[in-house]
Design a protein around this motif. Structure first.
Motif, PDB file in Angstrom:
ATOM      1  N   UNK A  74       0.473   6.331  -9.167  1.00  0.00           N
ATOM      2  CA  UNK A  74       1.621   5.443  -9.177  1.00  0.00           C
ATOM      3  C   UNK A  74       2.444   5.742  -7.935  1.00  0.00           C
ATOM      4  N   UNK A  75       3.508   5.019  -7.735  1.00  0.00           N
ATOM      5  CA  UNK A  75       4.320   5.225  -6.547  1.00  0.00           C
ATOM      6  C   UNK A  75       4.951   6.612  -6.586  1.00  0.00           C
ATOM      7  N   UNK A  76       4.570   7.467  -5.636  1.00  0.00           N
ATOM      8  CA  UNK A  76       5.071   8.827  -5.456  1.00  0.00           C
ATOM      9  C   UNK A  76       4.662   9.803  -6.561  1.00  0.00           C
ATOM     10  N   UNK A  77       3.872   9.361  -7.527  1.00  0.00           N
ATOM     11  CA  UNK A  77       3.430  10.264  -8.587  1.00  0.00           C
ATOM     12  C   UNK A  77       1.917  10.170  -8.748  1.00  0.00           C
ATOM     13  N   UNK A  78       1.349  11.253  -9.267  1.00  0.00           N
ATOM     14  CA  UNK A  78      -0.093  11.341  -9.415  1.00  0.00           C
ATOM     15  C   UNK A  78      -0.397  12.107 -10.700  1.00  0.00           C
ATOM     16  N   UNK A  79      -1.249  11.519 -11.542  1.00  0.00           N
ATOM     17  CA  UNK A  79      -1.661  12.145 -12.795  1.00  0.00           C
ATOM     18  C   UNK A  79      -3.169  12.377 -12.734  1.00  0.00           C
ATOM     19  N   UNK A 110       0.828  -1.197   0.000  1.00  0.00           N
ATOM     20  CA  UNK A 110       0.000   0.000   0.000  1.00  0.00           C
ATOM     21  C   UNK A 110       0.869   1.256   0.000  1.00  0.00           C
ATOM     22  N   UNK A 111       0.342   2.309  -0.615  1.00  0.00           N
ATOM     23  CA  UNK A 111       0.867   3.652  -0.409  1.00  0.00           C
ATOM     24  C   UNK A 111       0.031   4.260   0.707  1.00  0.00           C
ATOM     25  N   UNK A 112       0.681   4.573   1.840  1.00  0.00           N
ATOM     26  CA  UNK A 112      -0.017   5.024   3.043  1.00  0.00           C
ATOM     27  C   UNK A 112       0.383   6.465   3.324  1.00  0.00           C
ATOM     28  N   UNK A 113      -0.592   7.373   3.287  1.00  0.00           N
ATOM     29  CA  UNK A 113      -0.350   8.792   3.535  1.00  0.00           C
ATOM     30  C   UNK A 113      -0.814   9.117   4.946  1.00  0.00           C
ATOM     31  N   UNK A 114       0.076   9.718   5.738  1.00  0.00           N
ATOM     32  CA  UNK A 114      -0.217  10.026   7.134  1.00  0.00           C
ATOM     33  C   UNK A 114      -0.594  11.499   7.308  1.00  0.00           C
ATOM     34  N   UNK A 115      -1.202  11.820   8.457  1.00  0.00           N
ATOM     35  CA  UNK A 115      -1.585  13.196   8.760  1.00  0.00           C
ATOM     36  C   UNK A 115      -0.394  14.135   8.754  1.00  0.00           C
ATOM     37  N   UNK A 116       0.761  13.642   9.209  1.00  0.00           N
ATOM     38  CA  UNK A 116       1.951  14.491   9.296  1.00  0.00           C
ATOM     39  C   UNK A 116       2.666  14.645   7.962  1.00  0.00           C
TER      40      UNK A 116
END
Length: 347
Positions: free
Chosen positions: A158-163, A76-82
């Motif tokens: 994608x990993x670390x990128x967004x289109x 998973x790509x997990x985005x945290x609050x911080x």
């Protein structure tokens, strides 16, 4: 926009979206706070909602506050609050409302409430695409006026990128004559960094009959900063430098090239208790650095509420555009409108 284009838009919106059956075994696990265990397929988590697919029940939504822990062997790509971003599978934690991930090869327990987004890193191109398709319209027999609004976005992660490709098409016809036209189409790329920063490259095309713009092409380079980003709302700002080529409707006026700035403030909010309500709004300000003194501004407001399930929503889109120095031959300095919309969400 001719009638053939309208037919294509209607076809794209109303055709049955291809349903790709998941080939992966449904071995992910959610442990509910009341002790119940759900087996299924973890599709994504965002705005406090886990999209969960189960045999027999189909796709359901599980609210984040009711989850004690979950398990998945998928990455998973997990985005945290911080603002930190992790790439890991998920293991159950012995502590309440926590989950274990791998950080630099070491197991670390994190609070579920600190997770803003969790998206599986998928291999299939189609499954990496998500988005929304919205259609609205109106017809008045007395004035023979037809209004069509088609908007939406398609996102590829994608990993670390967004289109993202997003568009907003608003057209009005009286009989066979075009009376109003407001079109915006953008393609953007973002590269995510630490501390909730992203770089941005955006290519856009727009036209507005009311403001006298036949074609406008933009190329923008800038950055995005998340000020607030949690399970129920997001507030972020964008700053960029733009190169603009603009062609007016007036045949006697030549195309011109300008350098401008671009500042955008956007807010999104999502209420995940039934009924599901979402709201997106943004304000853009574009000052011109070259040519005659000029600035443009645009505001959009798009609230919606779910019907039947989270994939279908009804709402409206309000837009307002202003140009302090529009092209010669323009009908006005501003343009605004409101459209009722039916929206379908992909993935």
């Amino acid at each position: 926009m001719n009638k053939a284009t309208i037919h294509i838009i209607l076809f794209l919106f109303f055709i049955v979206t291809p349903q790709i059956k998941g080939l992966a075994q449904k071995t992910d696990t959610i442990v509910h706070v009341n002790g119940n265990v759900l087996k299924g397929d973890f599709k994504k988590m965002e705005y406090g909602i886990i999209t969960w697919k189960m045999d027999g029940m189909g796709t359901i939504n599980v609210e984040q506050p009711f989850i004690d822990t979950f398990i998945s062997k998928k990455q998973f790509e997990i985005v945290m609050k911080n603002g930190l971003i992790y790439y890991s599978s998920l293991e159950a934690s012995d502590s309440n409302r926590e989950v274990i991930i791998l950080v630099d090869g070491q197991k670390e327990s994190i609070y579920i409430d600190d997770i803003v987004e969790a998206h599986p890193i998928k291999n299939k191109f189609w499954m990496k695409i998500s988005g929304n398709l919205s259609l609205g319209g109106n017809y008045s027999k007395g004035s023979n006026l037809t209004t069509i609004a088609f908007s939406g976005n398609l996102d590829y992660r994608n990993k670390k990128t967004f289109y993202q490709t997003n568009w907003n098409l608003n057209t009005s016809y009286q009989g066979d004559s075009l009376t109003a036209l407001n079109t915006n189409i953008n393609l953007q790329w973002q590269r995510m960094f630490k501390n909730q920063w992203s770089s941005l490259i955006l290519v856009g095309m727009s036209q507005n009959l009311q403001l006298g713009t036949k074609r406008r092409f933009d190329l923008s380079l800038g950055g995005v900063k998340d000020i607030i980003y949690n399970t129920w709302n997001r507030f972020y700002v964008t700053a960029a430098l733009s190169g603009i080529t603009e062609t007016p409707y007036e045949p006697s006026n030549a195309s011109q090239q300008d350098l401008a700035g671009a500042i955008s403030v956007a807010y999104e909010i999502y209420k995940y208790t039934s009924p599901k309500i979402s709201l997106q709004t943004n304000l853009n300000f574009i000052p011109y650095f070259t040519g005659e003194e000029r600035y443009r501004a645009a505001y959009n407001l798009n609230p919606s509420i779910s019907i039947l399930n989270n994939n279908f929503k009804v709402g409206f889109n309000f837009y307002f555009n202003y140009d302090s120095n529009p092209a010669e031959g323009s009908l006005s300095n501003d343009d605004y409108g409101i459209n009722l919309q039916l929206t379908y969400s992909l993935h």
